[in-house]
Design a protein around this motif. Structure first.
Motif, PDB file in Angstrom:
ATOM      1  N   ILE A  76       0.829  -1.216   0.000  1.00 11.82           N
ATOM      2  CA  ILE A  76       0.000   0.000   0.000  1.00 11.82           C
ATOM      3  C   ILE A  76       0.860   1.262   0.000  1.00 11.82           C
ATOM      4  O   ILE A  76       0.623   2.189  -0.778  1.00 11.82           O
ATOM      5  N   PHE A  77       1.861   1.305   0.876  1.00  9.52           N
ATOM      6  CA  PHE A  77       2.737   2.475   0.923  1.00  9.52           C
ATOM      7  C   PHE A  77       3.462   2.678  -0.404  1.00  9.52           C
ATOM      8  O   PHE A  77       3.574   3.810  -0.893  1.00  9.52           O
ATOM      9  N   SER A  78       3.959   1.599  -0.978  1.00  8.48           N
ATOM     10  CA  SER A  78       4.686   1.701  -2.250  1.00  8.48           C
ATOM     11  C   SER A  78       3.777   2.208  -3.358  1.00  8.48           C
ATOM     12  O   SER A  78       4.168   3.047  -4.177  1.00  8.48           O
ATOM     13  N   LYS A  79       2.559   1.717  -3.367  1.00 13.28           N
ATOM     14  CA  LYS A  79       1.623   2.062  -4.435  1.00 13.28           C
ATOM     15  C   LYS A  79       1.170   3.518  -4.327  1.00 13.28           C
ATOM     16  O   LYS A  79       1.158   4.254  -5.320  1.00 13.28           O
ATOM     17  N   PHE A  80       0.801   3.945  -3.126  1.00 19.62           N
ATOM     18  CA  PHE A  80       0.142   5.239  -2.978  1.00 19.62           C
ATOM     19  C   PHE A  80       1.079   6.386  -2.601  1.00 19.62           C
ATOM     20  O   PHE A  80       0.654   7.544  -2.620  1.00 19.62           O
ATOM     21  N   SER A  81       2.330   6.095  -2.268  1.00 20.97           N
ATOM     22  CA  SER A  81       3.241   7.167  -1.869  1.00 20.97           C
ATOM     23  C   SER A  81       3.533   8.123  -3.014  1.00 20.97           C
ATOM     24  O   SER A  81       4.052   9.216  -2.797  1.00 20.97           O
ATOM     25  N   HIS A  82       3.178   7.732  -4.247  1.00 20.83           N
ATOM     26  CA  HIS A  82       3.319   8.633  -5.403  1.00 20.83           C
ATOM     27  C   HIS A  82       2.159   9.636  -5.464  1.00 20.83           C
ATOM     28  O   HIS A  82       2.272  10.661  -6.135  1.00 20.83           O
ATOM     29  N   LEU A  83       1.073   9.326  -4.755  1.00 15.84           N
ATOM     30  CA  LEU A  83      -0.106  10.196  -4.780  1.00 15.84           C
ATOM     31  C   LEU A  83      -0.255  11.026  -3.505  1.00 15.84           C
ATOM     32  O   LEU A  83      -0.819  12.119  -3.538  1.00 15.84           O
ATOM     33  N   THR A  84       0.217  10.486  -2.385  1.00 18.19           N
ATOM     34  CA  THR A  84      -0.020  11.135  -1.100  1.00 18.19           C
ATOM     35  C   THR A  84       1.075  10.783  -0.113  1.00 18.19           C
ATOM     36  O   THR A  84       1.796   9.786  -0.288  1.00 18.19           O
ATOM     37  N   ASP A  85       1.167  11.585   0.941  1.00 22.81           N
ATOM     38  CA  ASP A  85       2.090  11.254   2.025  1.00 22.81           C
ATOM     39  C   ASP A  85       1.357  11.050   3.343  1.00 22.81           C
ATOM     40  O   ASP A  85       1.963  10.958   4.399  1.00 22.81           O
ATOM     41  N   GLU A  86       0.008  10.938   3.280  1.00 22.44           N
ATOM     42  CA  GLU A  86      -0.789  10.782   4.487  1.00 22.44           C
ATOM     43  C   GLU A  86      -1.562   9.463   4.478  1.00 22.44           C
ATOM     44  O   GLU A  86      -2.293   9.174   3.530  1.00 22.44           O
ATOM     45  N   PHE A  87      -1.411   8.707   5.565  1.00 19.60           N
ATOM     46  CA  PHE A  87      -2.078   7.414   5.694  1.00 19.60           C
ATOM     47  C   PHE A  87      -2.670   7.282   7.097  1.00 19.60           C
ATOM     48  O   PHE A  87      -1.955   7.425   8.092  1.00 19.60           O
ATOM     49  N   GLN A  88      -3.964   7.042   7.151  1.00 15.68           N
ATOM     50  CA  GLN A  88      -4.609   6.734   8.428  1.00 15.68           C
ATOM     51  C   GLN A  88      -4.464   5.246   8.679  1.00 15.68           C
ATOM     52  O   GLN A  88      -4.860   4.423   7.842  1.00 15.68           O
ATOM     53  N   ILE A  89      -3.928   4.905   9.836  1.00 13.47           N
ATOM     54  CA  ILE A  89      -3.659   3.497  10.149  1.00 13.47           C
ATOM     55  C   ILE A  89      -4.767   2.958  11.050  1.00 13.47           C
ATOM     56  O   ILE A  89      -4.802   3.201  12.260  1.00 13.47           O
TER      57      ILE A  89
ATOM     58  N   LYS B 124       3.385  10.515   6.535  1.00 15.93           N
ATOM     59  CA  LYS B 124       2.793  10.902   7.806  1.00 15.93           C
ATOM     60  C   LYS B 124       1.695   9.902   8.152  1.00 15.93           C
ATOM     61  O   LYS B 124       0.834   9.609   7.321  1.00 15.93           O
ATOM     62  N   LEU B 125       1.730   9.396   9.388  1.00 18.77           N
ATOM     63  CA  LEU B 125       0.770   8.384   9.823  1.00 18.77           C
ATOM     64  C   LEU B 125      -0.213   8.977  10.821  1.00 18.77           C
ATOM     65  O   LEU B 125       0.184   9.628  11.786  1.00 18.77           O
TER      66      LEU B 125
END
Length: 348
Positions: free
Chosen positions: A140-153, A189-190
């Motif tokens: 997930i991080f690898s895929k979406f880190s190109h679109l965003t730097d924010e992830f709710q865990i 950022k988590l």
């Protein structure tokens, strides 16, 4: 099967097996005891001093307003989001559906010039198997880190039907995400701990922990009073304003979190929309009240200066959203137009 999904209301079904729930809670009785002890000291103290913590300057509308969109609600959401003018979107990505990760990425990529927050939704397999969790989070991080730097865990960590049995399980879960971020994705950022409703003892249990972890931003699913206005109170004094004040105080006191708070989910259930409403009929409100309370909620949160962003849940949902899509029709409800007007105006 203990964990089943309700596709009408976009949430897990209530677990009716009382023996199972009792067994799982008993398994973590020591964890709940620690939560109780922490809470009886920290919550009263935070309540006493919460008014001394001042909020920051009000944010621009483009920074403050957010909206939840879902892969399963279709591409109609792209034009609807553009019509509203909302700049911030939250998209759920389910660990249980990791095989379809490309579909989530393609969906998110279609929202041009938007700030995307990815909400990683737990499943029981990933909670029990932390190696599996690490592998899936890396995807997930690898895929979406190109679109965003924010992830709710995680999401709704204090509801057993969502998969977590105790705060300890969530902290172990989050620790995997942070360790992976620190090692391979340092710019991310988590957000955590994603407690739903006014159950701040779970905030205490997770924000005052003994692990080597820290929440970059606080996420809260702050449903205030589904039977009435955000100005209504619980426990005598806790209307929306004071619930925000208390949450902000906890973030200031906690050594394990920043004081930057996102409300990542809130709404009102709409009357006569069963089975799409996420609550019982007695808790539902009329369209008129929905619209009124929605405006009140955002106004209070924005003026507090203590909430960086509010994500309304969600764009398309017959039982609680801005748009009704029953019978394959897209019907923009009165709250859709009220939301549009709100985010394109400043409060006086």
């Amino acid at each position: 099967m203990k964990f089943e999904w309700d596709y009408f209301s976009d949430q897990p079904k209530v677990i009716k097996d009382k023996a199972f729930k009792k067994k799982m809670r008993k398994k973590y009785i020591f964890d709940f005891l620690i939560m109780f002890i922490k809470s009886i000291f920290i919550l009263p103290f935070a309540t006493l001093i919460m008014k001394f913590f001042k909020g920051k300057n009000e944010l621009k509308n483009s920074e403050f307003y957010g909206l939840c969109v879902n892969l399963d609600k279709g591409d109609e959401q792209i034009n609807l989001a553009n019509e509203l003018g909302v700049k911030n979107l939250l998209i759920r990505v389910f660990l249980s559906d990791i095989n379809n990760i490309d579909k989530y990425y393609e969906f998110a990529s279609k929202f041009k010039d938007k700030n995307i927050l990815i909400c990683v939704v737990q499943d029981r397999k990933s909670i029990e198997n932390l190696l599996l969790l690490k592998n899936n989070l890396e995807i997930i991080f690898s895929k979406f880190s190109h679109l965003t730097d924010e992830f709710q865990i995680g999401i709704a960590i204090n509801r057993l039907k969502w998969g977590f049995f105790a705060p300890k399980e969530y902290l172990d879960f989050y620790e995997v995400a942070q360790n992976l971020r620190d090692k391979k994705f340092k710019n991310l950022k988590l957000l955590a701990p994603s407690v739903i409703d006014f159950e701040y003892h779970y905030n205490v249990a997770t924000m005052f922990n003994f692990k080597n972890i820290k929440f970059d931003k606080i996420s809260s699913l702050l449903y205030v009073d589904r039977r009435g206005s955000p100005t209504n109170t619980q426990f005598g004094i806790f209307n929306l304003k004071n619930k925000i004040n208390l949450l902000y105080a906890l973030s200031k006191l906690s050594p394990k979190s920043s004081d930057e708070i996102y409300i990542t989910e809130t709404n009102y259930p709409i009357i006569n929309t069963a089975p799409y409403a996420p609550t019982s009929q007695k808790e539902c409100v009329s369209i008129e009240d929905y619209t009124k309370f929605m405006l009140e909620y955002h106004k209070i949160a924005k003026k507090s200066g203590k909430i960086k962003r509010v994500y309304w849940h969600q764009l398309i949902a017959p039982g609680y959203g801005l748009v009704d899509n029953r019978d394959d029709k897209i019907i923009k409800m009165p709250q859709f137009y009220a939301y549009k007007k709100m985010i394109n105006e400043d409060f006086n």
